[in-house]
Design a protein around this motif. Sequence first.
Motif, PDB file in Angstrom:
ATOM      1  N   ALA A   9       8.056 -34.210   2.665  1.00  0.00           N
ATOM      2  CA  ALA A   9       9.323 -34.259   3.015  1.00  0.00           C
ATOM      3  C   ALA A   9      10.202 -34.575   1.838  1.00  0.00           C
ATOM      4  CB  ALA A   9       9.850 -35.255   4.214  1.00  0.00           C
ATOM      5  N   ALA A  10       9.667 -35.535   0.880  1.00  0.00           N
ATOM      6  CA  ALA A  10      10.133 -35.898  -0.082  1.00  0.00           C
ATOM      7  C   ALA A  10      10.128 -34.729  -1.220  1.00  0.00           C
ATOM      8  CB  ALA A  10       9.510 -37.063  -1.060  1.00  0.00           C
ATOM      9  N   ARG A  11       9.016 -33.972  -1.227  1.00  0.00           N
ATOM     10  CA  ARG A  11       8.862 -32.761  -2.264  1.00  0.00           C
ATOM     11  C   ARG A  11       9.920 -31.608  -1.776  1.00  0.00           C
ATOM     12  NH1 ARG A  11       5.785 -28.477  -1.074  1.00  0.00           N
ATOM     13  NH2 ARG A  11       4.507 -29.530   0.544  1.00  0.00           N
ATOM     14  N   ILE A  12      10.061 -31.497  -0.300  1.00  0.00           N
ATOM     15  CA  ILE A  12      11.014 -30.399  -0.157  1.00  0.00           C
ATOM     16  C   ILE A  12      12.431 -30.834  -0.369  1.00  0.00           C
ATOM     17  CG2 ILE A  12      11.852 -29.261   1.932  1.00  0.00           C
ATOM     18  CD1 ILE A  12       8.961 -29.174   3.061  1.00  0.00           C
ATOM     19  N   LEU A  13      12.820 -32.244  -0.363  1.00  0.00           N
ATOM     20  CA  LEU A  13      14.037 -32.725  -0.564  1.00  0.00           C
ATOM     21  C   LEU A  13      14.544 -32.402  -2.033  1.00  0.00           C
ATOM     22  CD1 LEU A  13      16.735 -34.057   0.726  1.00  0.00           C
ATOM     23  CD2 LEU A  13      15.518 -36.256   0.231  1.00  0.00           C
ATOM     24  N   LEU A  14      13.375 -32.696  -2.825  1.00  0.00           N
ATOM     25  CA  LEU A  14      13.350 -32.846  -4.088  1.00  0.00           C
ATOM     26  C   LEU A  14      13.942 -31.161  -4.606  1.00  0.00           C
ATOM     27  CD1 LEU A  14      13.822 -34.017  -7.218  1.00  0.00           C
ATOM     28  CD2 LEU A  14      11.277 -33.685  -7.060  1.00  0.00           C
ATOM     29  N   GLY A  15      12.931 -30.467  -3.949  1.00  0.00           N
ATOM     30  CA  GLY A  15      13.181 -28.820  -4.223  1.00  0.00           C
ATOM     31  C   GLY A  15      14.519 -28.333  -3.944  1.00  0.00           C
ATOM     32  N   GLY A  60      12.601 -25.897  -8.048  1.00  0.00           N
ATOM     33  CA  GLY A  60      12.836 -26.090  -6.824  1.00  0.00           C
ATOM     34  C   GLY A  60      12.412 -25.145  -5.729  1.00  0.00           C
ATOM     35  N   SER A  61      12.490 -24.050  -5.980  1.00  0.00           N
ATOM     36  CA  SER A  61      11.465 -23.256  -5.126  1.00  0.00           C
ATOM     37  C   SER A  61      10.049 -23.167  -5.054  1.00  0.00           C
ATOM     38  CB  SER A  61      11.962 -21.685  -5.429  1.00  0.00           C
ATOM     39  OG  SER A  61      13.494 -21.245  -5.529  1.00  0.00           O
ATOM     40  N   ALA A  62       9.758 -23.424  -6.255  1.00  0.00           N
ATOM     41  CA  ALA A  62       8.231 -23.542  -6.301  1.00  0.00           C
ATOM     42  C   ALA A  62       7.872 -25.091  -5.505  1.00  0.00           C
ATOM     43  CB  ALA A  62       7.676 -23.809  -7.822  1.00  0.00           C
ATOM     44  N   LEU A  63       8.683 -26.181  -5.615  1.00  0.00           N
ATOM     45  CA  LEU A  63       8.334 -27.245  -4.843  1.00  0.00           C
ATOM     46  C   LEU A  63       8.253 -27.243  -3.411  1.00  0.00           C
ATOM     47  CD1 LEU A  63      10.567 -29.936  -6.986  1.00  0.00           C
ATOM     48  CD2 LEU A  63       7.991 -30.158  -6.684  1.00  0.00           C
ATOM     49  N   VAL A  64       9.238 -26.284  -2.993  1.00  0.00           N
ATOM     50  CA  VAL A  64       9.356 -26.225  -1.520  1.00  0.00           C
ATOM     51  C   VAL A  64       8.296 -24.881  -1.050  1.00  0.00           C
ATOM     52  CG1 VAL A  64      10.871 -24.870   0.258  1.00  0.00           C
ATOM     53  CG2 VAL A  64      11.851 -26.265  -1.218  1.00  0.00           C
ATOM     54  N   LEU A  65       7.995 -24.186  -1.715  1.00  0.00           N
ATOM     55  CA  LEU A  65       6.924 -22.931  -1.305  1.00  0.00           C
ATOM     56  C   LEU A  65       5.729 -22.568  -1.848  1.00  0.00           C
ATOM     57  CD1 LEU A  65       9.860 -20.219  -2.086  1.00  0.00           C
ATOM     58  CD2 LEU A  65       9.077 -21.199   0.161  1.00  0.00           C
ATOM     59  N   THR A  66       5.470 -23.413  -2.901  1.00  0.00           N
ATOM     60  CA  THR A  66       4.157 -23.230  -3.610  1.00  0.00           C
ATOM     61  C   THR A  66       2.847 -23.852  -2.473  1.00  0.00           C
ATOM     62  OG1 THR A  66       4.974 -23.243  -5.600  1.00  0.00           O
ATOM     63  CG2 THR A  66       2.611 -23.909  -5.335  1.00  0.00           C
ATOM     64  N   PRO A  67       1.942 -23.337  -2.570  1.00  0.00           N
ATOM     65  CA  PRO A  67       0.831 -23.835  -1.688  1.00  0.00           C
ATOM     66  C   PRO A  67       0.203 -25.180  -2.026  1.00  0.00           C
ATOM     67  CG  PRO A  67       0.342 -21.527  -2.166  1.00  0.00           C
ATOM     68  CD  PRO A  67       1.458 -22.002  -2.870  1.00  0.00           C
ATOM     69  N   ASP A  68      -0.176 -26.257  -1.219  1.00  0.00           N
ATOM     70  CA  ASP A  68      -0.459 -27.396  -1.477  1.00  0.00           C
ATOM     71  C   ASP A  68      -1.372 -27.547  -2.817  1.00  0.00           C
ATOM     72  OD1 ASP A  68       1.033 -28.346   0.470  1.00  0.00           O
ATOM     73  OD2 ASP A  68      -0.505 -28.826   1.895  1.00  0.00           O
ATOM     74  N   LYS A  69      -2.320 -26.339  -2.943  1.00  0.00           N
ATOM     75  CA  LYS A  69      -3.405 -26.740  -4.013  1.00  0.00           C
ATOM     76  C   LYS A  69      -2.771 -26.610  -5.216  1.00  0.00           C
ATOM     77  CE  LYS A  69      -5.278 -22.171  -3.898  1.00  0.00           C
ATOM     78  NZ  LYS A  69      -6.453 -21.318  -3.767  1.00  0.00           N
ATOM     79  N   TYR A  70      -1.580 -26.058  -5.438  1.00  0.00           N
ATOM     80  CA  TYR A  70      -0.809 -26.172  -6.630  1.00  0.00           C
ATOM     81  C   TYR A  70       0.256 -27.178  -6.900  1.00  0.00           C
ATOM     82  CZ  TYR A  70      -3.247 -21.575  -6.696  1.00  0.00           C
ATOM     83  OH  TYR A  70      -4.223 -20.636  -6.411  1.00  0.00           O
ATOM     84  N   GLN A  71       0.416 -28.048  -5.961  1.00  0.00           N
ATOM     85  CA  GLN A  71       1.773 -28.665  -5.974  1.00  0.00           C
ATOM     86  C   GLN A  71       1.517 -29.867  -7.058  1.00  0.00           C
ATOM     87  OE1 GLN A  71       4.651 -28.967  -4.637  1.00  0.00           O
ATOM     88  NE2 GLN A  71       4.275 -26.960  -3.670  1.00  0.00           N
ATOM     89  N   GLU A  72       0.329 -30.151  -7.556  1.00  0.00           N
ATOM     90  CA  GLU A  72       0.271 -31.137  -8.627  1.00  0.00           C
ATOM     91  C   GLU A  72       0.843 -30.546  -9.834  1.00  0.00           C
ATOM     92  OE1 GLU A  72      -3.187 -33.426  -9.101  1.00  0.00           O
ATOM     93  OE2 GLU A  72      -3.453 -33.628  -6.951  1.00  0.00           O
ATOM     94  N   ALA A  73       0.537 -29.299 -10.211  1.00  0.00           N
ATOM     95  CA  ALA A  73       0.959 -28.640 -11.347  1.00  0.00           C
ATOM     96  C   ALA A  73       2.405 -28.473 -11.405  1.00  0.00           C
ATOM     97  CB  ALA A  73       0.044 -27.178 -11.533  1.00  0.00           C
ATOM     98  N   VAL A  74       2.903 -28.187 -10.183  1.00  0.00           N
ATOM     99  CA  VAL A  74       4.151 -27.981  -9.917  1.00  0.00           C
ATOM    100  C   VAL A  74       5.039 -29.223 -10.311  1.00  0.00           C
ATOM    101  CG1 VAL A  74       6.017 -27.296  -8.446  1.00  0.00           C
ATOM    102  CG2 VAL A  74       4.143 -25.947  -8.486  1.00  0.00           C
ATOM    103  N   GLY A  75       4.229 -30.405  -9.796  1.00  0.00           N
ATOM    104  CA  GLY A  75       5.048 -31.635  -9.732  1.00  0.00           C
ATOM    105  C   GLY A  75       5.283 -31.963 -11.406  1.00  0.00           C
ATOM    106  N   LYS A  76       4.071 -31.581 -11.948  1.00  0.00           N
ATOM    107  CA  LYS A  76       4.051 -32.027 -13.541  1.00  0.00           C
ATOM    108  C   LYS A  76       5.109 -31.125 -14.286  1.00  0.00           C
ATOM    109  CE  LYS A  76      -0.890 -33.625 -13.406  1.00  0.00           C
ATOM    110  NZ  LYS A  76      -2.097 -33.182 -13.984  1.00  0.00           N
ATOM    111  N   ALA A  77       5.187 -29.833 -13.746  1.00  0.00           N
ATOM    112  CA  ALA A  77       6.236 -29.097 -14.490  1.00  0.00           C
ATOM    113  C   ALA A  77       7.651 -29.711 -14.323  1.00  0.00           C
ATOM    114  CB  ALA A  77       6.220 -27.782 -14.013  1.00  0.00           C
TER     115      ALA A  77
END
Length: 129
Positions: A9-15, A60-77
Amino acid sequence: MKAKHIRKAARILLGANLIFAGISHLTFARNAFKAQVPDWVPLDKDDTVVYSGIAEIALGSALVLTPDKYQEAVGKAAAAFFVGVFPGNISQYQHKRSAFGLDTDRKRLVRLFFQPVLVFWALKSTNNI
């Protein structure tokens, strides 16, 4: 509620907030965002605002739409982006540029302390910390 659901929820809100901010860069708040572009940036201020808006929409789109296995990379970006735009917040404070209701030195100074919160939010909501 499980921690995983809270993080999501926090990730989607940030996105969603990043997408909104990016759209505002390209439309109704375009001039206000120019106040944050430091004079030393070698690009035209308007171009800088447009490019950062596109980056925010993409992140923002990546935070909302990217599959979980890539979320750490998106978060770092996203965290890196927040660090990268921080000099703009400092410049706005140093040059006393009013925008977004930040019309006093105190408000502009307080704003500076929210940038680390965004970095933490990006990392924590993508399970980087």
